[in-house]
Motif scaffolding. Structure first.
Motif, PDB file in Angstrom:
ATOM      1  N   ALA A   6      -8.403  -3.572  -0.236  1.00 33.54           N
ATOM      2  CA  ALA A   6      -8.199  -2.514   0.767  1.00 33.54           C
ATOM      3  C   ALA A   6      -7.403  -1.355   0.162  1.00 33.54           C
ATOM      4  CB  ALA A   6      -7.459  -3.083   1.979  1.00 33.54           C
ATOM      5  N   ILE A   7      -6.342  -1.680  -0.562  1.00 34.00           N
ATOM      6  CA  ILE A   7      -5.488  -0.646  -1.167  1.00 34.00           C
ATOM      7  C   ILE A   7      -6.239   0.070  -2.289  1.00 34.00           C
ATOM      8  CG2 ILE A   7      -3.314  -0.261  -2.426  1.00 34.00           C
ATOM      9  CD1 ILE A   7      -2.236  -2.742  -0.783  1.00 34.00           C
ATOM     10  N   SER A   8      -7.088  -0.668  -2.979  1.00 35.80           N
ATOM     11  CA  SER A   8      -7.835  -0.062  -4.091  1.00 35.80           C
ATOM     12  C   SER A   8      -8.853   0.973  -3.613  1.00 35.80           C
ATOM     13  CB  SER A   8      -8.532  -1.142  -4.924  1.00 35.80           C
ATOM     14  OG  SER A   8      -9.726  -1.566  -4.286  1.00 35.80           O
ATOM     15  N   LEU A   9      -9.081   1.030  -2.306  1.00 32.03           N
ATOM     16  CA  LEU A   9      -9.995   2.062  -1.786  1.00 32.03           C
ATOM     17  C   LEU A   9      -9.318   3.436  -1.754  1.00 32.03           C
ATOM     18  CD1 LEU A   9     -11.707   0.156   1.203  1.00 32.03           C
ATOM     19  CD2 LEU A   9     -12.734   0.742  -1.016  1.00 32.03           C
ATOM     20  N   GLY A  10      -7.977   3.450  -1.882  1.00 29.92           N
ATOM     21  CA  GLY A  10      -7.248   4.717  -1.879  1.00 29.92           C
ATOM     22  C   GLY A  10      -7.136   5.302  -0.474  1.00 29.92           C
ATOM     23  N   GLY A  11      -6.635   6.537  -0.382  1.00 29.73           N
ATOM     24  CA  GLY A  11      -6.482   7.200   0.922  1.00 29.73           C
ATOM     25  C   GLY A  11      -5.272   6.673   1.676  1.00 29.73           C
ATOM     26  N   ASP A  12      -5.474   6.282   2.922  1.00 33.26           N
ATOM     27  CA  ASP A  12      -4.362   5.810   3.760  1.00 33.26           C
ATOM     28  C   ASP A  12      -4.085   4.334   3.459  1.00 33.26           C
ATOM     29  OD1 ASP A  12      -2.374   5.581   5.576  1.00 33.26           O
ATOM     30  OD2 ASP A  12      -3.571   6.191   7.318  1.00 33.26           O
ATOM     31  N   THR A  13      -3.587   4.096   2.241  1.00 30.64           N
ATOM     32  CA  THR A  13      -3.512   2.726   1.722  1.00 30.64           C
ATOM     33  C   THR A  13      -2.530   1.807   2.453  1.00 30.64           C
ATOM     34  OG1 THR A  13      -1.981   3.634   0.106  1.00 30.64           O
ATOM     35  CG2 THR A  13      -4.242   3.281  -0.639  1.00 30.64           C
ATOM     36  N   ASP A  14      -1.395   2.349   2.920  1.00 33.41           N
ATOM     37  CA  ASP A  14      -0.453   1.447   3.616  1.00 33.41           C
ATOM     38  C   ASP A  14      -1.079   0.956   4.914  1.00 33.41           C
ATOM     39  OD1 ASP A  14      -0.231   3.997   4.769  1.00 33.41           O
ATOM     40  OD2 ASP A  14       1.833   3.657   5.408  1.00 33.41           O
ATOM     41  N   THR A  15      -1.765   1.857   5.591  1.00 35.72           N
ATOM     42  CA  THR A  15      -2.313   1.514   6.903  1.00 35.72           C
ATOM     43  C   THR A  15      -3.560   0.641   6.790  1.00 35.72           C
ATOM     44  OG1 THR A  15      -1.383   3.550   7.743  1.00 35.72           O
ATOM     45  CG2 THR A  15      -3.125   2.525   9.067  1.00 35.72           C
ATOM     46  N   ILE A  16      -4.444   0.972   5.853  1.00 35.80           N
ATOM     47  CA  ILE A  16      -5.633   0.121   5.670  1.00 35.80           C
ATOM     48  C   ILE A  16      -5.179  -1.248   5.140  1.00 35.80           C
ATOM     49  CG2 ILE A  16      -7.904  -0.085   4.555  1.00 35.80           C
ATOM     50  CD1 ILE A  16      -8.003   3.008   4.503  1.00 35.80           C
ATOM     51  N   ASP A  21      -7.042 -11.039  -2.212  1.00 31.76           N
ATOM     52  CA  ASP A  21      -8.238 -10.267  -2.572  1.00 31.76           C
ATOM     53  C   ASP A  21      -8.508  -9.206  -1.493  1.00 31.76           C
ATOM     54  OD1 ASP A  21     -10.528  -9.665  -4.085  1.00 31.76           O
ATOM     55  OD2 ASP A  21     -11.774 -11.049  -2.932  1.00 31.76           O
ATOM     56  N   ALA A  22      -8.371  -9.574  -0.229  1.00 32.64           N
ATOM     57  CA  ALA A  22      -8.632  -8.639   0.879  1.00 32.64           C
ATOM     58  C   ALA A  22      -7.653  -7.458   0.829  1.00 32.64           C
ATOM     59  CB  ALA A  22      -8.510  -9.366   2.219  1.00 32.64           C
ATOM     60  N   VAL A  23      -6.372  -7.765   0.714  1.00 35.09           N
ATOM     61  CA  VAL A  23      -5.343  -6.718   0.785  1.00 35.09           C
ATOM     62  C   VAL A  23      -5.382  -5.818  -0.455  1.00 35.09           C
ATOM     63  CG1 VAL A  23      -2.838  -6.365   0.733  1.00 35.09           C
ATOM     64  CG2 VAL A  23      -3.832  -7.934   2.387  1.00 35.09           C
ATOM     65  N   GLU A  32      -5.231  -4.587 -10.236  1.00 36.08           N
ATOM     66  CA  GLU A  32      -4.152  -5.175 -11.064  1.00 36.08           C
ATOM     67  C   GLU A  32      -2.913  -4.268 -11.093  1.00 36.08           C
ATOM     68  OE1 GLU A  32      -7.785  -5.139 -11.514  1.00 36.08           O
ATOM     69  OE2 GLU A  32      -7.224  -4.005 -13.318  1.00 36.08           O
ATOM     70  N   GLU A  33      -3.091  -2.982 -10.789  1.00 40.08           N
ATOM     71  CA  GLU A  33      -1.992  -2.013 -10.864  1.00 40.08           C
ATOM     72  C   GLU A  33      -1.070  -2.079  -9.644  1.00 40.08           C
ATOM     73  OE1 GLU A  33      -1.054   0.833 -12.840  1.00 40.08           O
ATOM     74  OE2 GLU A  33      -2.100  -0.421 -14.292  1.00 40.08           O
ATOM     75  N   ILE A  34      -1.615  -2.527  -8.531  1.00 34.02           N
ATOM     76  CA  ILE A  34      -0.981  -2.297  -7.222  1.00 34.02           C
ATOM     77  C   ILE A  34       0.451  -2.812  -7.125  1.00 34.02           C
ATOM     78  CG2 ILE A  34      -1.144  -2.953  -4.754  1.00 34.02           C
ATOM     79  CD1 ILE A  34      -4.252  -2.530  -5.162  1.00 34.02           C
ATOM     80  N   GLU A  35       0.669  -4.011  -7.626  1.00 31.74           N
ATOM     81  CA  GLU A  35       1.982  -4.646  -7.475  1.00 31.74           C
ATOM     82  C   GLU A  35       3.015  -4.176  -8.478  1.00 31.74           C
ATOM     83  OE1 GLU A  35       3.009  -8.852  -6.685  1.00 31.74           O
ATOM     84  OE2 GLU A  35       0.961  -8.985  -7.400  1.00 31.74           O
ATOM     85  N   ARG A  36       2.533  -3.622  -9.581  1.00 32.78           N
ATOM     86  CA  ARG A  36       3.417  -3.324 -10.715  1.00 32.78           C
ATOM     87  C   ARG A  36       4.640  -2.483 -10.298  1.00 32.78           C
ATOM     88  NH1 ARG A  36      -0.405  -2.131 -15.554  1.00 32.78           N
ATOM     89  NH2 ARG A  36      -1.055  -4.241 -15.089  1.00 32.78           N
ATOM     90  N   GLY A  37       5.824  -2.952 -10.697  1.00 33.55           N
ATOM     91  CA  GLY A  37       7.025  -2.139 -10.489  1.00 33.55           C
ATOM     92  C   GLY A  37       7.670  -2.249  -9.119  1.00 33.55           C
ATOM     93  N   SER A  38       7.081  -3.003  -8.195  1.00 34.01           N
ATOM     94  CA  SER A  38       7.742  -3.079  -6.885  1.00 34.01           C
ATOM     95  C   SER A  38       8.448  -4.428  -6.751  1.00 34.01           C
ATOM     96  CB  SER A  38       6.731  -2.881  -5.754  1.00 34.01           C
ATOM     97  OG  SER A  38       5.603  -3.678  -5.953  1.00 34.01           O
ATOM     98  N   GLN A  39       9.729  -4.389  -6.465  1.00 30.13           N
ATOM     99  CA  GLN A  39      10.483  -5.628  -6.288  1.00 30.13           C
ATOM    100  C   GLN A  39      10.534  -6.004  -4.813  1.00 30.13           C
ATOM    101  OE1 GLN A  39      11.463  -8.177  -8.038  1.00 30.13           O
ATOM    102  NE2 GLN A  39      10.250  -7.208  -9.641  1.00 30.13           N
ATOM    103  N   GLY A  85       0.801  -1.230   0.000  1.00 33.00           N
ATOM    104  CA  GLY A  85       0.000   0.000   0.000  1.00 33.00           C
ATOM    105  C   GLY A  85       0.826   1.268   0.000  1.00 33.00           C
ATOM    106  N   ARG A  86       2.116   1.141   0.348  1.00 30.80           N
ATOM    107  CA  ARG A  86       2.984   2.297   0.557  1.00 30.80           C
ATOM    108  C   ARG A  86       2.969   3.287  -0.598  1.00 30.80           C
ATOM    109  NH1 ARG A  86       8.971   2.970  -0.042  1.00 30.80           N
ATOM    110  NH2 ARG A  86       8.808   1.137  -1.377  1.00 30.80           N
ATOM    111  N   ARG A  87       3.179   2.801  -1.814  1.00 30.11           N
ATOM    112  CA  ARG A  87       3.300   3.769  -2.904  1.00 30.11           C
ATOM    113  C   ARG A  87       1.978   4.372  -3.353  1.00 30.11           C
ATOM    114  NH1 ARG A  87       3.813  -0.176  -7.543  1.00 30.11           N
ATOM    115  NH2 ARG A  87       4.116   1.597  -8.913  1.00 30.11           N
ATOM    116  N   TRP A  88       0.869   3.928  -2.784  1.00 30.65           N
ATOM    117  CA  TRP A  88      -0.434   4.459  -3.182  1.00 30.65           C
ATOM    118  C   TRP A  88      -1.037   5.355  -2.110  1.00 30.65           C
ATOM    119  CZ3 TRP A  88      -0.924   3.588  -8.136  1.00 30.65           C
ATOM    120  CH2 TRP A  88      -0.274   2.480  -8.682  1.00 30.65           C
ATOM    121  N   GLU A  89      -0.260   5.617  -1.037  1.00 29.07           N
ATOM    122  CA  GLU A  89      -0.761   6.433   0.069  1.00 29.07           C
ATOM    123  C   GLU A  89      -1.209   7.804  -0.467  1.00 29.07           C
ATOM    124  OE1 GLU A  89       2.119   6.817   3.229  1.00 29.07           O
ATOM    125  OE2 GLU A  89       0.570   7.103   4.754  1.00 29.07           O
TER     126      GLU A  89
END
Ligand code: RVK
Ligand code: MG
Ligand code: MG
Length: 297
Positions: A243-253, A238-240, A33-40, A21-25
């Motif tokens: 949660a990140i796809s909701l936006g906002g405080d994505t790392d924490t949610i 699916d849960a995680v 489908e976007e969430i993981e892209r580019g993070s090693q 979630g860090r990079r989407w905070e």
């Protein structure tokens, strides 16, 4: 499923949800489908860093010792201040370091203390250790008070700890029963109202979900979103990702959803490639196992 699998799943779940979630905070919410892209390497933030502090202190003291936990937070922060801490805690840590006491320091920063989600995001180990104990609420509130003494901050931490505890105890999820338990446990009307709203919300209508439950930095705007993300998902990922796809405080949610979902699905439910890529994953696993030993002794 074994308790070992659930403890490991929960603690790794914090790190994975946080780091994905860090990079989407602060964003509006990426497509799943976007969430993981580019993070090693999955690098974590303050959410996991403070969860490590809670683990280290619970293990060293064989239970909750507020003074020890506070000083562990201070030491860890001083070693790695770059983890993206919220505005309040570093100011509190400086006061503790100067010997200005331990309790209610947040009240000098926010009226009535902080209701940020900084204590709920780190509370998972308390939920694990006290999952079968009447003491859970008291322990979660005390662990919160070091930095978050506002009623809404403490209640958020207690509710998140209780959600983790319930997820540890059940082997098959019944959404209505889970919500009944949380509603009985909640004392504050803000949380009760959001728990009630979850029963009729459509997961796919994200803007309605965030309008009703919130997706922000306040505990009451993020703990409900995490609970909802877990309850409406088909799997850990699916849960995680939801949660990140909701936006906002994505790392924490993400972190709080990962804690609950990991405690339910266990380590076997987490995609192995996420576990392999998680920064300090082996250390998190070691602490999860040590916490389990403390709980069993
Ligand atoms: C950067 C009014 C209040 C309040 C009160 C609001 C990291 C303020 C993590 C404050 C998490 C914010 C996050 C955060 C965790 C709190 N009246 N507003 N009584 N109490 N607020 O400073 O540790 O990301 O806007 O205690 O809870 O990933 O700035 O920090 O997302 O909540 O920080 O509260 O933050 P703090 P925290
Ligand atoms: Mg963070
Ligand atoms: Mg955050």
């Amino acid at each position: 499923m074994t308790l070992k699998s659930k403890f490991l799943g929960c603690i790794l779940g914090v790190g994975i949800g946080d780091s994905l979630g860090r990079r989407w905070e602060g964003s509006f919410g990426p497509a799943m489908e976007e969430i993981e892209r580019g993070s090693q390497v999955l690098r974590y933030t303050d959410d996991t860093h403070m969860t490590l502090g809670v683990l280290e202190s619970l293990i060293a003291c064989k239970g909750l010792d507020i003074g020890h936990m506070a000083h562990t937070f201070v030491k860890n922060y001083e070693e790695e201040p770059y983890r993206g801490y919220g505005p309040g805690p570093p100011r509190i840590f400086r006061l503790i370091r100067r010997g200005e006491g331990l309790l209610n320091l947040d009240r000098g920063i926010y009226p009535g203390g902080s209701y940020g989600n900084g204590s709920a995001m780190r509370i998972a180990p308390v939920g694990l250790l006290y999952h079968d104990s009447e003491e859970l609420r008291g322990k979660a509130c005390s662990a919160s008070e070091i930095t978050h003494s506002h009623e809404l901050g403490k209640e958020g931490a207690a509710l998140q700890a209780y959600a983790v505890a319930l997820a540890v105890k059940i082997s098959r999820l019944d959404v209505d029963e889970f919500l009944d338990e949380l509603e009985k446990f909640a004392e504050n009307s803000t949380y009760k109202k959001k728990l009630r709203a979850m029963r009729t919300l459509d997961r796919e209508k994200r803007s309605e979900v965030t309008t009703k439950l919130g997706n922000g930095i306040e505990a009451f705007n993020s703990v409900p979103a995490a609970v909802f993300s877990f309850l409406t998902a088909k799997s850990f990922s699916d849960a995680v990702l939801y949660a990140i796809s909701l936006g906002g405080d994505t790392d924490t949610i993400g972190a709080m959803t990962g804690a609950i979902a990991g405690a339910y699905y266990g380590i076997e439910g987490i995609p192995p490639e996420w576990i392999d890529r998680l920064e300090n994953g082996r250390y998190l696993e070691r602490l999860a196992l040590e916490l389990l030993r403390i709980g069993e002794s």
